[in-house]
Structure formats: C-alpha cells, structure tokens
Design a protein around this motif. Structure first.
Motif, PDB file in Angstrom:
ATOM      1  N   LEU A  44       0.839  -1.197   0.000  1.00 14.72           N
ATOM      2  CA  LEU A  44       0.000   0.000   0.000  1.00 14.72           C
ATOM      3  C   LEU A  44       0.875   1.248   0.000  1.00 14.72           C
ATOM      4  CD1 LEU A  44      -2.863   1.253   0.207  1.00 14.72           C
ATOM      5  CD2 LEU A  44      -2.549   1.195   2.689  1.00 14.72           C
ATOM      6  N   TRP A  45       1.910   1.252   0.839  1.00 10.99           N
ATOM      7  CA  TRP A  45       2.840   2.383   0.905  1.00 10.99           C
ATOM      8  C   TRP A  45       3.444   2.646  -0.472  1.00 10.99           C
ATOM      9  CZ3 TRP A  45       7.804   3.533  -0.285  1.00 10.99           C
ATOM     10  CH2 TRP A  45       8.362   4.672   0.300  1.00 10.99           C
ATOM     11  N   ARG A  46       3.895   1.580  -1.103  1.00  9.85           N
ATOM     12  CA  ARG A  46       4.566   1.716  -2.397  1.00  9.85           C
ATOM     13  C   ARG A  46       3.597   2.166  -3.488  1.00  9.85           C
ATOM     14  NH1 ARG A  46       8.644  -2.730  -4.949  1.00  9.85           N
ATOM     15  NH2 ARG A  46       9.662  -1.262  -6.347  1.00  9.85           N
ATOM     16  N   THR A  47       2.391   1.638  -3.519  1.00  7.02           N
ATOM     17  CA  THR A  47       1.407   1.995  -4.537  1.00  7.02           C
ATOM     18  C   THR A  47       0.930   3.430  -4.366  1.00  7.02           C
ATOM     19  OG1 THR A  47       0.685  -0.306  -4.598  1.00  7.02           O
ATOM     20  CG2 THR A  47      -0.775   1.316  -5.595  1.00  7.02           C
ATOM     21  N   CYS A  48       0.660   3.834  -3.131  1.00  4.46           N
ATOM     22  CA  CYS A  48       0.150   5.190  -2.881  1.00  4.46           C
ATOM     23  C   CYS A  48       1.182   6.267  -3.186  1.00  4.46           C
ATOM     24  CB  CYS A  48      -0.318   5.324  -1.436  1.00  4.46           C
ATOM     25  SG  CYS A  48      -1.891   4.511  -1.122  1.00  4.46           S
ATOM     26  N   ALA A  56      -5.908   9.103  -1.510  1.00  2.00           N
ATOM     27  CA  ALA A  56      -7.070   9.869  -1.047  1.00  2.00           C
ATOM     28  C   ALA A  56      -8.187   8.936  -0.567  1.00  2.00           C
ATOM     29  CB  ALA A  56      -7.577  10.778  -2.157  1.00  2.00           C
ATOM     30  N   GLN A  57      -8.498   7.928  -1.366  1.00  2.00           N
ATOM     31  CA  GLN A  57      -9.593   7.019  -1.013  1.00  2.00           C
ATOM     32  C   GLN A  57      -9.274   6.198   0.233  1.00  2.00           C
ATOM     33  OE1 GLN A  57      -9.835   4.937  -4.744  1.00  2.00           O
ATOM     34  NE2 GLN A  57     -11.669   6.057  -5.351  1.00  2.00           N
ATOM     35  N   HIS A  58      -8.046   5.739   0.343  1.00  2.00           N
ATOM     36  CA  HIS A  58      -7.699   4.858   1.459  1.00  2.00           C
ATOM     37  C   HIS A  58      -7.560   5.612   2.786  1.00  2.00           C
ATOM     38  CE1 HIS A  58      -6.181   1.227   3.357  1.00  2.00           C
ATOM     39  NE2 HIS A  58      -5.351   2.027   4.009  1.00  2.00           N
ATOM     40  N   PHE A  59      -6.863   6.733   2.763  1.00  2.00           N
ATOM     41  CA  PHE A  59      -6.551   7.423   4.014  1.00  2.00           C
ATOM     42  C   PHE A  59      -7.576   8.489   4.410  1.00  2.00           C
ATOM     43  CE2 PHE A  59      -2.476   5.772   2.584  1.00  2.00           C
ATOM     44  CZ  PHE A  59      -2.082   5.081   3.712  1.00  2.00           C
TER      45      PHE A  59
END
Length: 191
Positions: A44-48, A56-59
């Motif tokens: 997730l870190w790498r993709t975001c 934006a959607q995840h966090f």
C-alpha cells in the motif's frame, strides 16, 4: 506469520547478489517505515506513492464520500504523469464545491509530507487566520489519522504549532498571507 519489514531484511541476506541489489534499492527508500509493518501495508505504501487517487480514497474516506469526477481523474492523471517533478506551475479552475482545495491544498500536501517529496511547503491564503487554519487542519490530520500513523509512522515533529510545523521526517509547513515576507525563506536549502 505475516512477512514484516524486519523479516524481509533478515531474509535478504540469502538472496543472489543481483536480486539483493534490486531489493536494497527499494528498501533504501523505505528505511523510515515502522519495523513491524506487514508486507500488505508495504505494498500500500509503495502503490500510494505514485497513486494520489488511491491515497485519497484509502486514508481519507471521511473526505472522499462521493465518486471522483472526470475533473478529479484528470488531476490524478496529471499527478501520475509528473510525479515527482518539482517546480511545475499549474492552475485548476472548477465551480465551488468540487474539492479543489481538499485535493490540492490538503490531501496532496499530506502526501508530500509523508513521502517527503517536498522539504518546505508554504500555505498561502488571503488572511493570516485562514492560512493558519489550513495549516492546523493539515497538522491535525497528520497527528490524528490512525491509518496514516499505521502506514507512515508518527508524524509529529520538533515544531508542532498552529501556524507552522515540522514533521518527524523533516518536512516544514508554514502559513503565510498577503503582506507576509516570504523572500529569502529557506528550509534546508529549499525555497
């Protein structure tokens, strides 16, 4: 047992040199991550890092409550195309209530803070009170968003005031308004 960053470091020693070099290249950028971070969170870190829409959607589900419009998708596409290019000049025109400030003046700035794509960010507004309020909102989100904290670690840094703060990774965010002297402002050699 999930694969964590710490276990990945230990396992790396057994990799062939060329593969180890590729993994090291990726891990150099991730050295600040919490040691117990699971591989799923690492993905997730790498993709975001390159996908502001997912970030934006995840966090920020509390801010992204309706589907993104074609205007938003154009904005995200432009960000992907120019990431991490600095010094771009861009203008966004859209009717009131279309989340321009939320995306560009809030979510994107938090993204820049957690990925340290900028060392020094100045938030300009018409009045000092408005600028300080915007900086305070960003500061509060960085300090209180549990999911940001889980993936990027604690963000509270040495300076954590209403009109200015420095994150734990050294990004300085400052409020400024009309009449504020900004000429000569530097943070670690960055204007």
């Amino acid at each position: 047992m999930p694969l964590t960053v710490a276990r990945l470091w230990a396992t790396m020693k057994r990799l062939p040199p060329r593969q180890r070099q590729r993994v090291l290249h990726d891990l150099e950028r991730l050295h600040h991550l919490p040691p117990g971070l699971a591989l799923e969170a690492l993905r997730l870190w790498r993709t975001c890092r390159y996908d502001l829409e997912l970030f934006a959607q995840h966090f920020f589900p509390h801010l992204c409550t309706v589907p993104f419009s074609p205007m938003h998708r154009d904005f995200f596409d432009a960000e992907r195309a120019h990431h991490p290019q600095r010094g771009r000049r861009e203008a966004t025109a859209a009717p009131r209530g279309h989340a321009k400030t939320t995306l560009r003046g809030f979510i994107q700035i938090i993204h820049d803070c957690v990925y340290t794509t900028e060392d020094f960010i100045v938030i300009f507004s018409n009045t000092a009170t408005l600028a300080e309020d915007r900086v305070k909102q960003i500061r509060d989100e960085l300090g209180e968003n549990r999911e940001l904290h889980r993936i990027y670690g604690p963000q509270v840094g040495p300076v954590w005031n209403q009109g200015e703060f420095i994150t734990s990774r050294g990004v300085r965010v400052l409020a400024a308004s009309r009449g504020t002297q900004v000429r000569g402002l530097l943070e670690r050699g960055q204007r």
